[in-house]
Design a protein around this motif. Sequence first.
Motif, PDB file in Angstrom:
ATOM      1  N   SER A  10      21.189 -21.654  83.109  1.00 60.59           N
ATOM      2  CA  SER A  10      20.003 -21.692  82.457  1.00 60.59           C
ATOM      3  C   SER A  10      19.969 -21.283  80.855  1.00 60.59           C
ATOM      4  O   SER A  10      19.099 -21.620  80.104  1.00 60.59           O
ATOM      5  CB  SER A  10      18.911 -20.728  83.049  1.00 60.59           C
ATOM      6  N   GLN A  11      20.946 -20.648  80.368  1.00 58.54           N
ATOM      7  CA  GLN A  11      21.015 -19.976  78.949  1.00 58.54           C
ATOM      8  C   GLN A  11      21.139 -21.064  77.963  1.00 58.54           C
ATOM      9  O   GLN A  11      20.362 -21.008  76.945  1.00 58.54           O
ATOM     10  CB  GLN A  11      22.252 -19.000  78.926  1.00 58.54           C
ATOM     11  N   ILE A  14      17.543 -22.416  77.598  1.00 58.94           N
ATOM     12  CA  ILE A  14      16.634 -21.219  76.821  1.00 58.94           C
ATOM     13  C   ILE A  14      16.835 -21.396  75.553  1.00 58.94           C
ATOM     14  O   ILE A  14      15.819 -21.300  74.825  1.00 58.94           O
ATOM     15  CB  ILE A  14      16.898 -20.014  77.609  1.00 58.94           C
ATOM     16  N   GLN A  15      17.928 -21.340  75.062  1.00 60.35           N
ATOM     17  CA  GLN A  15      18.233 -21.359  73.594  1.00 60.35           C
ATOM     18  C   GLN A  15      17.801 -22.724  73.052  1.00 60.35           C
ATOM     19  O   GLN A  15      17.184 -22.764  71.753  1.00 60.35           O
ATOM     20  CB  GLN A  15      19.808 -21.237  73.315  1.00 60.35           C
ATOM     21  N   LYS A  18      14.020 -22.552  72.460  1.00 60.90           N
ATOM     22  CA  LYS A  18      13.449 -21.795  71.482  1.00 60.90           C
ATOM     23  C   LYS A  18      13.870 -22.422  70.109  1.00 60.90           C
ATOM     24  O   LYS A  18      13.132 -22.134  69.304  1.00 60.90           O
ATOM     25  CB  LYS A  18      14.413 -20.258  71.544  1.00 60.90           C
ATOM     26  N   ASP A  34       8.458 -17.301  73.587  1.00 57.08           N
ATOM     27  CA  ASP A  34       9.192 -16.768  74.766  1.00 57.08           C
ATOM     28  C   ASP A  34       9.538 -17.997  75.743  1.00 57.08           C
ATOM     29  O   ASP A  34       8.624 -19.117  76.001  1.00 57.08           O
ATOM     30  CB  ASP A  34       8.077 -15.933  75.560  1.00 57.08           C
ATOM     31  N   GLU A  36      11.837 -17.634  79.126  1.00 57.72           N
ATOM     32  CA  GLU A  36      12.480 -16.770  79.954  1.00 57.72           C
ATOM     33  C   GLU A  36      12.538 -17.441  81.482  1.00 57.72           C
ATOM     34  O   GLU A  36      11.535 -18.220  81.721  1.00 57.72           O
ATOM     35  CB  GLU A  36      11.868 -15.393  80.071  1.00 57.72           C
ATOM     36  N   ILE A  37      13.157 -16.890  82.408  1.00 59.91           N
ATOM     37  CA  ILE A  37      13.155 -17.305  83.681  1.00 59.91           C
ATOM     38  C   ILE A  37      12.200 -16.722  84.511  1.00 59.91           C
ATOM     39  O   ILE A  37      11.753 -15.347  84.657  1.00 59.91           O
ATOM     40  CB  ILE A  37      14.558 -16.915  84.523  1.00 59.91           C
ATOM     41  N   LEU A  38      11.293 -17.649  84.978  1.00 60.99           N
ATOM     42  CA  LEU A  38      10.100 -17.219  85.515  1.00 60.99           C
ATOM     43  C   LEU A  38      10.177 -16.940  86.989  1.00 60.99           C
ATOM     44  O   LEU A  38       9.772 -16.134  87.814  1.00 60.99           O
ATOM     45  CB  LEU A  38       8.949 -18.188  85.307  1.00 60.99           C
ATOM     46  N   LEU A  47      11.684 -22.075  84.067  1.00 58.44           N
ATOM     47  CA  LEU A  47      11.663 -21.295  82.899  1.00 58.44           C
ATOM     48  C   LEU A  47      10.115 -21.297  82.596  1.00 58.44           C
ATOM     49  O   LEU A  47       9.451 -22.291  82.758  1.00 58.44           O
ATOM     50  CB  LEU A  47      12.172 -22.101  81.602  1.00 58.44           C
TER      51      LEU A  47
END
Length: 97
Positions: A10-11, A14-15, A18, A34, A36-38, A47
Amino acid sequence: MKAQLNHSGSQPAIQLLKERLAKIPNVKTDPARDVEILEFNLAGPVLAVRPYCPTDHYWQVYFDTNRVIRESFGAAGFPVPEQHLAIRNQAGSAANA
């Protein structure tokens, strides 16, 4: 809003989000957006995607964010989330009698 991922890492997603959210008009820099993993479900991590904006630009940012999620995940080649099911047939069960 939410963004569903498959079971891969997931990283990078996420990046990517953003970075892309920062380019949407009317998204505030403070507070920072934000991503983030939900939660987790059978298809993979989900996310939480929270771009902050003035209320008079809410719908523009909302729809632009959904578009960015779809376009950026597709362009990055992220696999489509899918559920993995295993069906097992047990010998000698009542259904086989």
